[in-house]
Design an enzyme around this catalytic site. Structure first.
Site, PDB file in Angstrom:
ATOM      1  N   ASP A  72      -7.198   1.548   0.222  1.00 54.70           N
ATOM      2  CA  ASP A  72      -6.015   2.043   0.861  1.00 54.70           C
ATOM      3  C   ASP A  72      -5.700   3.507   0.309  1.00 54.70           C
ATOM      4  OD1 ASP A  72      -5.189  -0.002   2.507  1.00 54.70           O
ATOM      5  OD2 ASP A  72      -4.159  -1.182   0.882  1.00 54.70           O
ATOM      6  N   MET A  73      -6.010   3.711  -0.845  1.00 51.23           N
ATOM      7  CA  MET A  73      -5.386   4.850  -1.622  1.00 51.23           C
ATOM      8  C   MET A  73      -6.249   6.161  -1.202  1.00 51.23           C
ATOM      9  SD  MET A  73      -2.901   4.314  -3.194  1.00 51.23           S
ATOM     10  CE  MET A  73      -2.498   3.125  -2.096  1.00 51.23           C
TER      11      MET A  73
END
Length: 388
Positions: free
Chosen positions: A171-172
């Site tokens: 996600d990051m």
């Protein structure tokens, strides 16, 4: 009203994303001064409900990724609200959306449709497997993409079950790559006057994250194996036990290998036929580890780290979150805001680069309440004539 500072001041972002990857991207744009209008359904971003922990009923995931944004509730199944969304897109500089491929087209909010009336629009779609191709319709979240991209096969212990990186790294990194791609498109727009259609997939981001491991596999045909804290390409480059904890040691360069052997009192290992090169030590990692660990267990972490640092060994403690949070470097990396219901909230601040002008100078605004800014954003749209 939005603050007027930061490198993206004056730009408006319409954010149809939720949970983590998209909100990470739009948080970074908001930190740089963009006016981010977060479009939420009447139920709100799923991130609002994920936890524990919660602060006064608000999910910390949402609080941490949605500072400096404005929340507008629109029900895209309503003809009135869908028209309001269209009007917002006609005025926007950037759109970020994370619906499954095809959803925005069903609403008539896809790039081809909205860019006809707004050719300068930078339109960024974030999905699990991209907007096109055989996997495009498949849903995915961080853990699933860690699995399908191969990342989960190389994490954890060699003799253990598949292990997930507990921080949502996919996600990051997807959010980070989406941000840099949007900035690329904005730079190109300055020259051409045209926007762009960007297709950012979590799967592609996961592959980018593993460039070194996958490049090694493509070159050799040998898949890396899970090896705990160790680096598969060098040794010693892993965590070692001490009398009161663990420390991480990277002493694989020839001079540092010789130095650590002397510091630990095993100089006979320097030219040992199984250990004289990093490649040999990788091949015989278990034997090397036992030889060194028998010595590191005799000292406390602080004492051993001091000796290693004096010998120019790259090393560091294996810290807990409590130890990280209490460290002076960490304090400088955090930011705080006062949330109307959760009170004082401390989060990770923007990346410190030494160039403060990149970011808005005002204190961070708290993550918005659901629909907090609907009236202030929608009322001017209702008063204005529909965009042509």
């Amino acid at each position: 009203m939005p603050d007027n500072d930061g490198t993206l001041a004056g730009l408006q972002v319409i954010d149809f994303s939720q949970v983590a990857a998209g909100p990470t991207c739009t948080m970074m744009l908001a930190d740089r001064g963009a006016d981010v209008i977060k479009i939420e359904s009447p139920d709100g971003d799923l991130g609002r409900t994920l936890g524990p922990p919660f602060v006064a009923g608000h999910g910390t995931i949402f609080l941490s990724l949605n500072r400096n944004k404005r929340s507008v509730v629109l029900d895209l199944k309503s003809a009135r609200d869908l028209e309001l969304a269209r009007r917002l897109l006609q005025r926007a500089d950037i759109v970020v959306e994370s619906f499954r491929p095809g959803v925005m087209a069903r609403f008539g909010l896809d790039h081809a449709t909205v860019s006809a009336g707004n050719p300068r629009l930078v339109y960024c779609s974030i999905s699990a497997y991209g907007q096109h191709g055989p996997l495009s319709g498949r849903p995915g979240v961080d853990g699933i993409v860690q699995a399908t991209s191969g990342l989960m096969s190389i994490t954890g212990a060699a003799d253990g079950a598949p292990a997930k990186v507990q921080a949502p790294v996919i996600d990051m990194v997807t959010g980070f790559l989406a941000t840099t791609t949007i900035l690329d498109a904005l730079m190109a727009r300055q020259r051409t006057g045209r926007g762009a259609c960007l297709d950012i997939s979590m799967y592609a981001a996961a592959i980018q994250l593993q460039q070194m491991g996958l490049a090694s596999y493509l070159a050799s045909g040998d898949a890396p194996v899970a090896c705990g804290s160790a680096a598969p390409y060098s040794a010693p480059n892993e965590a070692f036990p001490t009398a009161d904890g663990w420390i991480m040691i990277a002493a694989y360069q020839p001079k540092r290998w010789a130095s650590i052997c002397r510091i630990l009192g095993v100089p006979q290992l320097i030219e040992h036929p199984l250990f004289r090169t990093s490649a040999l030590r990788v091949a015989h990692r278990g034997a090397m580890f036992e030889q060194l660990a028998a010595r590191t267990r005799r000292s406390g972490s602080a004492e051993l780290l001091a000796a290693l640092e004096a010998g120019d060994i790259i090393c560091g403690p294996v810290n807990t979150y409590a130890e990280v949070a209490a460290s002076p470097p960490f304090e400088a990396m955090t930011a705080s805001f006062h949330h109307p219901e959760s009170g004082e909230v401390r989060v990770i601040g923007p990346l410190r680069t030494g160039w403060a002008d990149a970011y808005r100078q005002a204190p961070p605004r708290p993550a918005p309440l659901l629909g907090e800014h609907t009236a202030e954003v929608v009322e001017p749209l209702l008063e204005a004539a529909p965009a042509s």
